[in-house]
Design an enzyme around this catalytic site. Structure first.
Site, PDB file in Angstrom:
ATOM      1  N   SER A  90      40.840  28.218  34.950  1.00  0.00           N
ATOM      2  CA  SER A  90      42.179  28.149  34.351  1.00  0.00           C
ATOM      3  C   SER A  90      43.165  27.635  35.377  1.00  0.00           C
ATOM      4  O   SER A  90      43.003  27.859  36.586  1.00  0.00           O
ATOM      5  CB  SER A  90      42.596  29.552  33.906  1.00  0.00           C
ATOM      6  N   TYR A  92      43.958  38.515  35.273  1.00  0.00           N
ATOM      7  CA  TYR A  92      43.347  37.268  34.785  1.00  0.00           C
ATOM      8  C   TYR A  92      43.390  36.203  35.875  1.00  0.00           C
ATOM      9  O   TYR A  92      42.388  35.548  36.172  1.00  0.00           O
ATOM     10  CB  TYR A  92      44.097  36.795  33.534  1.00  0.00           C
ATOM     11  N   ASP A 147      25.887  40.195  25.476  1.00  0.00           N
ATOM     12  CA  ASP A 147      27.191  40.468  26.075  1.00  0.00           C
ATOM     13  C   ASP A 147      27.096  39.903  27.489  1.00  0.00           C
ATOM     14  O   ASP A 147      26.115  40.174  28.201  1.00  0.00           O
ATOM     15  CB  ASP A 147      27.435  41.985  26.106  1.00  0.00           C
ATOM     16  N   LYS A 189      40.060  34.440  37.736  1.00  0.00           N
ATOM     17  CA  LYS A 189      39.758  33.004  37.686  1.00  0.00           C
ATOM     18  C   LYS A 189      39.770  32.407  39.104  1.00  0.00           C
ATOM     19  O   LYS A 189      38.962  31.521  39.411  1.00  0.00           O
ATOM     20  CB  LYS A 189      40.735  32.283  36.756  1.00  0.00           C
TER      21      LYS A 189
END
Ligand code: NDP
Length: 225
Positions: A132, A147, A54, A151
């Site tokens: 991203s 998110y 993980d 990023k």
């Protein structure tokens, strides 16, 4: 012979990166988070060397790094999550935000640190982290803010790592894969993962110190942070 490690290689962009690297005849390590997923991944990608960790578990990452005893030419930090359902600045699932930061921001650094000895063993060690376009600081878009923030933060972390590894000759860069048809990107996305994977691998293969600390599109063009 190039040796590469791709995290989150059991599906999506990571799977296609592993497939494309195997097609080049490279030695390919791919990570998945459970034994079961690693088993299925290895069965679908003959020749792949599966690692199980993980990306948020430091002990599992350390165990994985001990399995790579030779030189590692390329590390691609690909594993990532989109974050919780509730992630608006006015209605935030803070546990989900913390998990998003753990996976998308902290884990790529922890993995880079753990595999640094293997990257140093290769005189051509390179680190590429999948970011991203949603990290872009040039606009005020606010949907999926956990998110976006994770990023944007990994961009800064990797820019710093690039500075700190410059003297070791290890280039560190970031890549924007575009909008890709995966579980995360959804069916409406405009790019095929296999096509994007080939582009990302080309960027990784050609990374040198002239590129360190920079942010690229999957096509190889440099882009703004
Ligand atoms: P997917 O959701 O299809 O795949 C994500 C991968 O990351 C899976 O292998 C998943 O494993 C793995 N992963 C997530 N969390 C963990 C964890 N804690 N430990 C280990 N593995 C984990 O996503 P994509 O392939 O679309 O995305 C790959 C990367 O590209 C991500 O970093 C994403 O942010 C980025 N990206 C994607 C875009 C797109 O349009 N698709 C656009 C911009 C960036 P598991 O199966 O166990 O969940």
């Amino acid at each position: 012979m190039t040796t590469i490690l791709i995290t989150g290689a059991n599906r999506g962009i990571g799977f296609e990166l592993a497939r494309a690297a195997l097609e080049k005849g490279w030695t390919v390590y791919g990570s998945a988070r459970t034994q079961g997923k690693a088993h299925d991944m290895a069965a679908s990608l003959p020749g792949l060397k599966a690692l199980v960790f993980d990306v948020c578990n430091r002990a599992e990452i350390a165990e994985g790094s001990r399995r790579v005893d030779g030189p590692l030419d390329i590390l691609i930090n690909n594993a990532g999550i989109i974050g919780p359902d509730r992630q608006s600045t006015l209605d935030m699932d803070f546990d989900g935000f913390a998990e998003t930061l753990a996976v998308n921001t902290l884990a790529p650094l922890a993995i880079a640190q753990a595999f640094l000895p293997a990257l140093r063993r290769a005189r051509t060690g390179r680190i590429l982290t999948v970011s991203s376009q949603m990290s872009w600081m040039g606009y005020g878009a606010s949907d999926r803010i956990a998110y976006r923030a994770s990023k944007a933060a990994v961009n800064k972390v990797m820019q710093g790592l690039a500075t700190d590894l410059q003297a070791d000759g290890i280039p560190v860069a970031l890549i924007d894969p575009g909008w890709v048809r995966t579980d995360m990107g959804g069916k409406a996305a405009d790019l095929e993962p296999a096509e994007v994977a080939r582009g990302i691998l080309k960027v990784a293969e050609n990374l040198s110190l002239t590129h360190t600390g920079k942010f690229f599109k999957w096509t190889g063009d440099e882009r703004a942070f």
